[in-house]
Write an enzyme that holds these catalytic residues in place. Structure first.
Site, short mmCIF file in Angstrom:
data_model
loop_
_atom_site.label_atom_id
_atom_site.label_comp_id
_atom_site.label_asym_id
_atom_site.label_seq_id
_atom_site.Cartn_x
_atom_site.Cartn_y
_atom_site.Cartn_z
N GLU A 43 0.85 -1.21 0.00
CA GLU A 43 0.00 0.00 0.00
C GLU A 43 0.88 1.25 0.00
OE1 GLU A 43 -2.35 -0.71 3.47
OE2 GLU A 43 -3.59 -2.24 2.49
N GLU A 57 -6.30 -7.92 -0.68
CA GLU A 57 -6.50 -7.85 0.77
C GLU A 57 -7.92 -7.39 1.00
OE1 GLU A 57 -4.12 -5.99 3.87
OE2 GLU A 57 -2.35 -6.11 2.56
#
Length: 498
Positions: free
Chosen positions: A168, A282
């Protein structure tokens, strides 16, 4: 309510990879989770055999590793070879023994029959380090990295097909975070190096439903990518472990697939939707609890930032609400099967995972049974269906202080590519009211209903209790117009002629 099913209109063919799982070096996911040498339940390689069998039972197709935030300060060479030294994990502020590394991960996947999916360090790592990792895993014998793998005991290449550039890296919480312009260039050059090592690999990179970030990424690196990766957790619990109640969770199913639709729209606009796929690698209803670590002002004592992570182990958190939400999200992934070809539930084991481990065994949480139901009972051909005048319910999201109107039922119709018959996923979100669904479908054969219908919206499984499970009922010969009875707060799959 009437569900109209149109077998002749195929929406897409689901890829089993949407039922993938995720593992990170966080809390007890690896050590004391899947990897527990010395435990009587572990095999000769240190892997928990009960965990392996449970993951096999839900047909786990692919596992993403090693992170997550962990990977942005992880150097893969620390976790290979015979003289490994512990490292300080700067992401989670703990020591990692490095006993579990690339070789162990690939071996674990092979035991499961799952594809390994490696996420690289695009935070503190380098482009060359990423490509060297591909060398270690995939080259037969050329170069020092392939020879290092051979010296470590693996003569044959690992042939890792799926790789991600970074995690991320758009987020301020990520070590080595990047701006949109930095990210596009870094991904392009990293992907170029990795493909020069092995042109057959499939590559993804961190994205989100943000126009500026994705346009920069795709303009710079779109020619090198097969996927873009998106993540989402709906019940944010990082700082305060205050899990949403059932009604709030149902409110969160409103527009549950918004990020998929937003990214799809961008790919369409750039003319890339036929070539670049979405990896939702995710996802979970519940965000992980890790206070005072992803902030500018860090916790000082372990009582502040480390020990509270044990609250993730409270099995009473993972209730009927988690099962219902997860089924709704899996329905959405199936409906978007033309572009979402991979996903990863985060994580597989411990923290918010579908499996909980303890010294003497495992607990299969409510979400585990949803995966069992969907991987075993649903078909892979998604067919068009619609409901005439679907009923809506109003639910209050106490965290937002806002009321949402959501469909009372979430229905998905499927067929099978390898056999006759149909399977319909049916979620009744109503906390107290049963629902009757009339099935408008021309079909024949026996009808069977497989249902997760706990006694309460707060039901859960633990070491000494199993309140959430799958029950089977034979409904006899199917006839068009059959009424399907759905219990309150339930997840079901109706099979017809299978």
């Amino acid at each position: 309510m009437v569900l109209h099913v149109i077998p002749g209109r195929i929406i897409g063919k689901r890829d089993m990879a949407i039922y993938g799982q995720f593992l990170e070096h966080f809390h007890r996911q690896i050590y004391g989770g899947i990897y527990d040498p010395g435990n009587p339940l572990s095999d000769a390689d240190g892997f928990r055999e009960d965990v392996i069998e449970a993951l096999k039972a839900i047909c786990t197709p692919i596992i993403r590793w090693p992170g997550g935030c962990f990977v942005s300060s992880y150097h893969w060479r620390d976790g290979v070879g015979f003289n490994r030294q512990p490292s300080f994990d700067k992401a989670w502020r703990v020591e990692d023994s490095n006993a579990f590394g690339t070789d162990e991960f690939v071996k674990f996947c092979r035991k499961l029959g799952a594809e390994p999916y490696i996420c690289t360090n695009a935070g503190t790592g380098t482009m060359e380090e990423m490509s060297d990792w591909v060398e270690y895993c995939n080259l037969e014998s050329e170069g020092r990295n392939a020879r290092l793998r051979i010296a470590n005991g693996s003569r044959e290449p690992f042939s890792v097909h799926y790789w991600s550039v970074g995690n991320e890296n758009y987020g301020a919480w990520e070590l080595g975070a990047k701006t949109a312009s930095e990210w596009g260039t870094l991904v392009a050059e990293s992907a170029k190096l990795m493909r020069h090592v092995d042109p057959t690999i499939e590559l993804t990179a961190a994205a989100l439903s943000d126009v500026d970030w994705n346009i920069s990424l795709l303009r710079h690196a779109g020619d090198y990518l097969d996927w873009i990766s998106i993540h989402e957790y709906w019940d944010r619990l990082a700082e305060v472990n205050d899990p949403a109640d059932y009604e709030t969770v149902i409110a969160m199913t409103d527009n549950i697939d918004h990020s998929i639709k937003e990214v799809r729209g961008l790919l369409d606009a750039l003319g890339l939707s036929g070539r670049i796929k979405i990896a939702f690698d995710e996802w979970n209803l519940r965000g992980w609890h890790h206070p005072k670590v992803h902030r500018k002002v860090q916790g000082i004592t372990k009582e502040e930032y480390l020990y509270p992570r044990d609250l993730n182990d409270d099995n009473s958190t993972y209730t009927t609400a988690d099962a219902v939400f997860s089924a709704c999200f899996l329905n959405a992934l199936n409906r978007h099967s033309d572009i979402v070809r991979m996903a990863a539930f985060a994580p597989a084991v411990n923290t918010r995972g579908c499996i909980f481990t303890y010294d003497k065994g495992i607990v299969l949480r409510s979400t585990y049974y949803v995966f069992r139901l969907y991987t075993e009972k649903l078909g892979d051909i998604i067919i068009d269906s619609w409901m005439a005048n679907p009923e809506r319910i109003s639910v209050f999201n106490r965290k937002e202080g806002k009321t949402h109107s959501v469909d009372e039922c979430d229905l998905l119709a499927t067929a099978f590519s390898d056999r006759p018959g149909y399977a319909i996923a049916a979620v009744n979100k109503n906390s107290s009211k049963p629902q009757s669904i009339t099935i408008d479908l021309e079909a024949e054969g026996t009808a069977k209903l497989f249902t997760i219908a706990p006694g309460s919206v707060d039901s859960y499984n633990d070491v000494d209790r199993t309140e959430v499970r799958i029950e089977e009922k034979d409904l006899g010969p199917y006839r068009k117009g059959m009424e399907l009875q759905l219990a309150p707060h339930s997840v079901s799959v109706l099979q017809i002629g299978v």
